[in-house]
Design a protein around this motif. Structure first.
Motif, mmCIF file in Angstrom:
data_model
loop_
_atom_site.group_PDB
_atom_site.id
_atom_site.type_symbol
_atom_site.label_atom_id
_atom_site.label_comp_id
_atom_site.label_asym_id
_atom_site.label_seq_id
_atom_site.Cartn_x
_atom_site.Cartn_y
_atom_site.Cartn_z
ATOM 1 N N LYS A 77 0.843 -1.193 0.000
ATOM 2 C CA LYS A 77 0.000 0.000 0.000
ATOM 3 C C LYS A 77 0.878 1.243 0.000
ATOM 4 O O LYS A 77 1.810 1.348 0.786
ATOM 5 C CB LYS A 77 -0.910 0.031 1.224
ATOM 6 C CG LYS A 77 -2.092 -0.916 1.147
ATOM 7 C CD LYS A 77 -3.011 -0.709 2.332
ATOM 8 C CE LYS A 77 -4.250 -1.594 2.232
ATOM 9 N NZ LYS A 77 -5.156 -1.387 3.380
ATOM 10 N N PRO A 78 0.546 2.232 -0.853
ATOM 11 C CA PRO A 78 1.378 3.448 -0.896
ATOM 12 C C PRO A 78 1.113 4.329 0.313
ATOM 13 O O PRO A 78 0.018 4.308 0.863
ATOM 14 C CB PRO A 78 0.917 4.137 -2.184
ATOM 15 C CG PRO A 78 -0.496 3.691 -2.354
ATOM 16 C CD PRO A 78 -0.550 2.280 -1.820
ATOM 17 N N PRO A 79 2.072 5.104 0.747
ATOM 18 C CA PRO A 79 1.807 6.081 1.810
ATOM 19 C C PRO A 79 0.824 7.124 1.293
ATOM 20 O O PRO A 79 0.895 7.541 0.139
ATOM 21 C CB PRO A 79 3.186 6.696 2.081
ATOM 22 C CG PRO A 79 3.967 6.456 0.835
ATOM 23 C CD PRO A 79 3.464 5.170 0.259
ATOM 24 N N LEU A 80 -0.131 7.506 2.135
ATOM 25 C CA LEU A 80 -1.168 8.441 1.707
ATOM 26 C C LEU A 80 -0.594 9.853 1.571
ATOM 27 O O LEU A 80 0.063 10.345 2.489
ATOM 28 C CB LEU A 80 -2.310 8.451 2.720
ATOM 29 C CG LEU A 80 -3.067 7.135 2.842
ATOM 30 C CD1 LEU A 80 -4.010 7.192 4.039
ATOM 31 C CD2 LEU A 80 -3.840 6.825 1.577
ATOM 32 N N PRO A 81 -0.843 10.531 0.433
ATOM 33 C CA PRO A 81 -0.367 11.915 0.289
ATOM 34 C C PRO A 81 -1.147 12.839 1.212
ATOM 35 O O PRO A 81 -2.283 12.563 1.581
ATOM 36 C CB PRO A 81 -0.651 12.222 -1.186
ATOM 37 C CG PRO A 81 -1.782 11.319 -1.551
ATOM 38 C CD PRO A 81 -1.603 10.074 -0.741
ATOM 39 N N SER A 82 -0.549 13.964 1.591
ATOM 40 C CA SER A 82 -1.233 14.895 2.494
ATOM 41 C C SER A 82 -2.463 15.504 1.829
ATOM 42 O O SER A 82 -3.445 15.816 2.484
ATOM 43 C CB SER A 82 -0.272 16.003 2.924
ATOM 44 O OG SER A 82 0.143 16.743 1.791
ATOM 45 N N ALA A 83 -2.428 15.662 0.507
ATOM 46 C CA ALA A 83 -3.583 16.183 -0.238
ATOM 47 C C ALA A 83 -3.523 15.645 -1.654
ATOM 48 O O ALA A 83 -2.442 15.467 -2.217
ATOM 49 C CB ALA A 83 -3.575 17.705 -0.252
ATOM 50 N N THR A 84 -4.684 15.373 -2.205
ATOM 51 C CA THR A 84 -4.775 14.882 -3.583
ATOM 52 C C THR A 84 -5.309 15.996 -4.457
ATOM 53 O O THR A 84 -6.361 16.569 -4.187
ATOM 54 C CB THR A 84 -5.727 13.668 -3.667
ATOM 55 O OG1 THR A 84 -5.273 12.667 -2.758
ATOM 56 C CG2 THR A 84 -5.750 13.104 -5.072
ATOM 57 N N GLU A 85 -4.580 16.312 -5.517
ATOM 58 C CA GLU A 85 -4.999 17.404 -6.399
ATOM 59 C C GLU A 85 -6.297 17.043 -7.104
ATOM 60 O O GLU A 85 -6.506 15.914 -7.527
ATOM 61 C CB GLU A 85 -3.903 17.684 -7.433
ATOM 62 C CG GLU A 85 -4.176 18.924 -8.258
ATOM 63 C CD GLU A 85 -3.015 19.306 -9.156
ATOM 64 O OE1 GLU A 85 -3.004 20.437 -9.657
ATOM 65 O OE2 GLU A 85 -2.107 18.456 -9.349
ATOM 66 N N ARG A 86 -7.174 18.032 -7.212
ATOM 67 C CA ARG A 86 -8.463 17.832 -7.874
ATOM 68 C C ARG A 86 -8.510 18.647 -9.162
ATOM 69 O O ARG A 86 -7.959 19.745 -9.229
ATOM 70 C CB ARG A 86 -9.615 18.273 -6.962
ATOM 71 C CG ARG A 86 -9.786 17.385 -5.738
ATOM 72 C CD ARG A 86 -10.998 17.807 -4.932
ATOM 73 N NE ARG A 86 -12.218 17.743 -5.722
ATOM 74 C CZ ARG A 86 -12.899 16.626 -5.963
ATOM 75 N NH1 ARG A 86 -12.463 15.474 -5.479
ATOM 76 N NH2 ARG A 86 -14.001 16.656 -6.680
ATOM 77 N N PRO A 87 -9.173 18.106 -10.195
ATOM 78 C CA PRO A 87 -9.278 18.869 -11.444
ATOM 79 C C PRO A 87 -10.098 20.139 -11.228
ATOM 80 O O PRO A 87 -11.127 20.115 -10.569
ATOM 81 C CB PRO A 87 -10.008 17.898 -12.391
ATOM 82 C CG PRO A 87 -10.713 16.929 -11.498
ATOM 83 C CD PRO A 87 -9.866 16.809 -10.272
ATOM 84 N N SER A 88 -9.626 21.243 -11.759
ATOM 85 C CA SER A 88 -10.319 22.516 -11.566
ATOM 86 C C SER A 88 -10.028 23.426 -12.741
ATOM 87 O O SER A 88 -8.876 23.589 -13.144
ATOM 88 C CB SER A 88 -9.858 23.186 -10.267
ATOM 89 O OG SER A 88 -10.538 24.397 -10.055
ATOM 90 N N GLU A 89 -11.106 24.008 -13.307
ATOM 91 C CA GLU A 89 -10.948 24.946 -14.409
ATOM 92 C C GLU A 89 -10.488 26.297 -13.870
ATOM 93 O O GLU A 89 -10.696 26.616 -12.703
ATOM 94 C CB GLU A 89 -12.272 25.119 -15.153
ATOM 95 C CG GLU A 89 -12.727 23.884 -15.905
ATOM 96 C CD GLU A 89 -13.985 24.151 -16.717
ATOM 97 O OE1 GLU A 89 -14.425 25.325 -16.756
ATOM 98 O OE2 GLU A 89 -14.511 23.205 -17.304
ATOM 99 N N PRO A 90 -9.864 27.109 -14.734
ATOM 100 C CA PRO A 90 -9.519 28.484 -14.307
ATOM 101 C C PRO A 90 -10.773 29.229 -13.869
ATOM 102 O O PRO A 90 -11.851 29.047 -14.441
ATOM 103 C CB PRO A 90 -8.936 29.110 -15.590
ATOM 104 C CG PRO A 90 -8.512 27.953 -16.429
ATOM 105 C CD PRO A 90 -9.455 26.827 -16.115
ATOM 106 N N THR A 91 -10.644 30.020 -12.838
ATOM 107 C CA THR A 91 -11.818 30.690 -12.271
ATOM 108 C C THR A 91 -11.749 32.189 -12.479
ATOM 109 O O THR A 91 -10.687 32.759 -12.722
ATOM 110 C CB THR A 91 -11.917 30.404 -10.771
ATOM 111 O OG1 THR A 91 -10.719 30.871 -10.135
ATOM 112 C CG2 THR A 91 -12.081 28.928 -10.505
ATOM 113 N N VAL A 92 -12.914 32.810 -12.379
ATOM 114 C CA VAL A 92 -13.023 34.263 -12.499
ATOM 115 C C VAL A 92 -13.787 34.779 -11.284
ATOM 116 O O VAL A 92 -14.855 34.270 -10.956
ATOM 117 C CB VAL A 92 -13.770 34.657 -13.789
ATOM 118 C CG1 VAL A 92 -14.027 36.160 -13.812
ATOM 119 C CG2 VAL A 92 -12.991 34.239 -15.023
ATOM 120 N N GLY A 93 -13.212 35.757 -10.600
ATOM 121 C CA GLY A 93 -13.946 36.466 -9.562
ATOM 122 C C GLY A 93 -14.018 35.801 -8.201
ATOM 123 O O GLY A 93 -14.740 36.278 -7.329
#
Length: 878
Positions: free
Chosen positions: A140-156
């Protein structure tokens, strides 16, 4: 001879010497070692291939991570295979140099060197093969502190992100709520927070979970378990409490940040097994919701509940341009201007801007854009792709979570025009007339229920609260969704053409199916057609230019319960209105009506009659008002017809609960006070206009009113003082119900100290009182011992508006706490230099102080800490 002999013997002597020193074996064994190396390399390649297959299965199918020793072995094996292959490729010339049966070489030094390399590589390959036996290839891999999530560029969303991130840095803050309208960008903001954790160094274990409306705790538990390594074969068989215990045992030892998206009701963290932040190690919970009340239930600190607002015009256009494409906007000079109108219809809602932007990306001509604008002003669901299938269903979840009665009340709000400020009381009275609220023993209870429903709709971000809290507004896109829902309904059939500049009645295919119709805020002058609407229950015709309604217009509306004719030029009602036998709510306010027809007696079910500001109403037939035996609400503020003439009739109305009146003289007020029933129970709002017969007002009579909510003194030009008398206090003289006070145009009035007798006052507006010198006179309070040192003065005040008071010097001589104050507006009050504030005033409130920039610069502060506390509160008046 000697030289020749010596030259010919040197190679032989050298070879013999090499053989004598033991190096010959590298030459003698070269061919055998080459053969063995080729065989061993083939074996190593097979072993490496088998091991890689095991690793790929473990990684791809079992989601494991290869062991470091396996990774090292595979890397070394690949290097050895490549090196050996290179040696084998280089071997033919060295083999050709062999002679004497392979025991010698014509180039012995080169052959010995190459033979050494072959022998060494052969040993390395054999050793590598021996070390390639692994029972386990991955774990089992060590768990990362945070997993990146897909996100579009945002405005405002930058300012909202900064608010949330700033909150996260505060040790005392454990739970942060993010709320707002559906489609406004809450999940996108939470994605940004997650990815900020991913991109920065920190000591949190970041857990992302989405709350489902179906079994939310169990679903979140499963997502948490997967993130912290508890999810295994036995997990699914455990009970909710067992899972909670396992989660708690892990999280109580960790510093975690739980990002909880899209909760619809209070989420019980303890029941899910999540330790309540803030813990000693600073754990956090950040959640998103469409409901403000859920934020308050999760944690009551308002500073930690952050509302995501719709985008301002500039940023809204930027987001729209990103989705529609700048190329489309440049296709024709007119399109960019038309696009601004489309963006305006989206009212800053990102979901609408994105959905409609994509729908318009292929529209390259001005005519297509003009049509789209027209469609958006009506109903876009049937024309623009994605609106009915994608946007409205996403927004509709907020509606689906409502109970049945609030659903109907919400849809009712769509009858009003876009951006229309809807009076809360007006709305509730219409709901009552329509029968949308529960039956209660008295009108007060049912009105309270109506305001409770309004609060629920505000909490769900389906309505927006107005500036002074007496009105609400519907976001344009939410209104469109409501009309879409009503259009899809079998029960509700709306005909809504409000605010679209109609000059005559619209055409409808099936008038008989329409249950609610709104034609308000148009330019209709005459109603000369007969409409057959057997199922119509509500008809809004307010804010037109109506002058004539034919007698037969109402002939075929037997179910009509609510009729609004307000803000029209009507001078008389058609006698055919008597056909409305089901009518309960009739609004004639702000019309030119001169008399009421006696035929109104046929409206036996009438419960609400609004005659406010009917300034031309001169005649009400005798016994007409008393014939409305079911009447509960009678509104007559600003009505020209003297209230004294109908008060006697009203005494016989046993259900009358709400009465609003205007008095134009002290004598009229004194005579009216003899009708004790109304002065003790029914009067809710009073206007005192003119009062030219008196310079002094004894407010004792009004102090008797148990339910007086609003009091206005308008154009009392001769009035110099409102007396404060001791018997007000000794009797039951306090204005316990008074919430709103308005003063306008009293030029000789010097103070309004009498408002201290209204302990629950919420709104105080004073305009154009050019002689006013102080709001509360300390001298006058000193005359009444019971008020000296009154610590509760203005303890409920929320809004204070002072405008054009050129002599005003003082609001109050000492600083007050103002625990509920939200807004102060001060305009054209040049002599007012000091505010009754200190550093403890309005503590914890988000106070806004509006005023002229020049006045603000000259304000004198009690001390530096007070100035520092209130400098951020200022907002210049435009």
């Amino acid at each position: 001879m000697g030289n020749i002999f010596s030259i010919s013997l040197d190679p032989i002597i050298t070879r013999c010497w090499d053989c004598a020193t033991g190096q010959a074996s590298y030459i003698c064994n070269l061919e055998d070692n080459l053969h063995d190396l080729q065989a061993e390399v083939a074996g190593l390649e097979e072993l490496r291939s088998d091991l890689m297959s095991r690793v790929r299965i473990a990684e791809d199918e079992q989601q494991l991570q290869r062991l470091n020793q396996v990774e090292g072995w595979l890397s070394r094996a690949e290097t050895l295979i490549n090196d050996a292959d290179q040696l084998i490729v280089q071997s033919p010339p060295h083999v050709e140099n062999l002679c004497m049966g392979g025991c010698c070489s014509t180039h012995p030094r080169s052959s010995i060197k190459f033979g050494k390399q072959i022998a060494k590589k052969l040993k390395q390959v054999k050793d590598q093969k021996e070390n390639g036996d692994f029972s386990d290839v991955a774990s089992k891999p060590p768990l990362p502190s945070a997993t990146e999530r897909p996100s579009e560029p945002t405005v405002g969303l930058e300012s909202n992100f900064d608010k949330v991130w700033s909150c996260l840095q505060k040790e005392q803050v454990g739970i942060i709520g993010i709320y707002g309208l559906g489609g406004v960008g809450k999940t996108t903001l939470l994605n940004q927070i997650n990815n900020k954790f991913h991109d920065t160094t920190h000591d949190y274990r970041v857990i992302w979970a989405v709350a489902s409306q179906d079994r939310p705790i169990e679903k979140v538990q499963d997502q948490i378990a997967k993130r912290i390594g508890l999810s295994n074969e036995g997990w699914e068989s455990k009970s909710l409490d067992e899972k909670a215990e396992d989660i708690f045992q892990v999280l109580c030892k960790k510093k975690f940040a739980l990002l909880l998206d899209d909760i619809w009701e209070r989420f019980d963290l303890t029941r899910a097994g999540v330790p309540l932040p803030p813990k000693e190690n600073g754990s956090k919970v950040i959640f998103t919701t469409r409901r403000f009340d859920v934020c308050c239930q999760m944690q009551p600190n308002m500073d930690n509940n952050i509302r995501v607002e719709c985008l301002p015009p500039g940023e809204a256009f930027r987001l729209f341009e990103e989705k529609v494409g700048s190329e489309t906007l440049r296709m024709h000079p007119d399109i960019c201007k038309l696009a601004e109108a489309v963006v305006e219809e989206c009212a800053g809602l990102p979901l609408a801007l994105i959905t409609i932007g994509r729908a318009m990306a292929s529209k390259k001509t001005p005519r297509e854009w003009e049509y789209a604008i027209e469609v958006l002003r009506q109903s876009a669901a049937s024309v623009l792709p994605g609106v009915g299938k994608e946007m409205y269903p996403k927004l509709k979840f907020s509606y689906d979570c409502l109970a049945e009665k609030p659903k109907s009340c919400f849809l009712y709000c769509s009858l009003y025009p876009e951006d229309y400020p809807i009076g809360k009381d007006e709305l509730v009275d219409c709901w009552i007339g329509e029968g949308l609220l529960d039956e209660h023993t008295n009108l007060s209870n049912v009105r309270n229920q109506g305001h409770f429903v309004i609060g629920s709709l505000i909490d769900a971000c389906l309505l927006e609260e107005g500036k002074n809290k007496v009105r609400v507004k519907m976001h344009d896109v939410i209104r469109d969704m409501a009309l879409w829902i009503a259009g899809e309904s079998d029960k509700e059939k709306f005909c809504v053409k409000s605010g679209v500049q109609l000059k005559e009645l619209p055409e409808a295919k099936k008038w008989e199916e329409v249950t609610r119709m709104s034609l308000m805020w148009n330019q209709i002058e005459n109603l000369t057609e007969v409409l057959e609407c057997p199922n119509l229950q509500t008809l809004f015709l307010g804010r037109n230019r109506l002058r004539v309604i034919i007698n037969d217009f109402f002939n075929f509306m037997p179910m009509l319960r609510v009729l609004d004719l307000s803000y029209n030029m009507l001078e008389e009602l058609p006698v055919g209105i008597a056909k409305l036998v089901s009518l309960e709510h009739l609004n004639l306010s702000w019309t030119g009506i001169k008399k009421l027809p006696v035929e109104l007696k046929a409206l036996a079910k009438l419960k609400y009659l609004n005659l406010e500001w009917t300034e031309h109403l001169e005649m009400i037939p005798q016994q007409l008002i008393s014939s409305f035996s079911e009447l509960q609400v009678q509104k007559m503020e600003g009505c020209r017809y003297g209230c004294l003439l109908v008060l006697e009739e009203m005494e016989h109305l046993k259900y009358l609960n709400v009465l609003t009146l205007t008095f134009r003289s002290a004598s009229e007020l004194e005579k009216a006070s003899r009708f004790n029933k109304f002065f003790s129970c029914a009067i809710e709002s009073v206007q005192l206009i003119g009062f030219r017969d008196s310079r002094s007002l004894n407010i004792m009579a009004l102090a008797k009113l148990q339910h007086l909510y609003s009091l206005s003194l308008l154009f009392c030009l001769e009035l110099e003082e409102v007396k404060i008398e001791r018997n007000i206090i000794e009797g039951a003289g306090y204005f316990h119900s008074l919430r709103h006070v308005y003063l306008f145009g009293s030029r000789y009035l010097r103070d309004v100290s009498w408002v201290t007798f209204a302990p629950h006052l919420e709104v105080l507006w004073i305009f154009e009182c050019i002689g006013l010198e102080e709001i509360i006179s300390e001298g006058k309070l000193g005359e009444v011992a019971e008020l000296k040192g009154n610590s509760n003065l203005f303890s409920k005040l929320e809004i204070l508006m002072l405008e054009n008071l050129p002599k005003l010097k003082t609001i109050y001589h000492h600083a007050l706490s103002f625990p509920q104050l939200k807004e102060i507006t001060i305009v054209k009050c040049g002599m007012l230099k000091k505010l009754p504030l200190n550093s403890n005033s309005a503590k914890g409130q988000r106070l806004v102080i509006e005023g002229d920039k020049g006045w603000w610069k000259d304000v004198e502060w009690e001390d530096e800490s007070t100035q520092i506390a209130f400098l951020p509160s200022f907002k210049p008046v435009l």
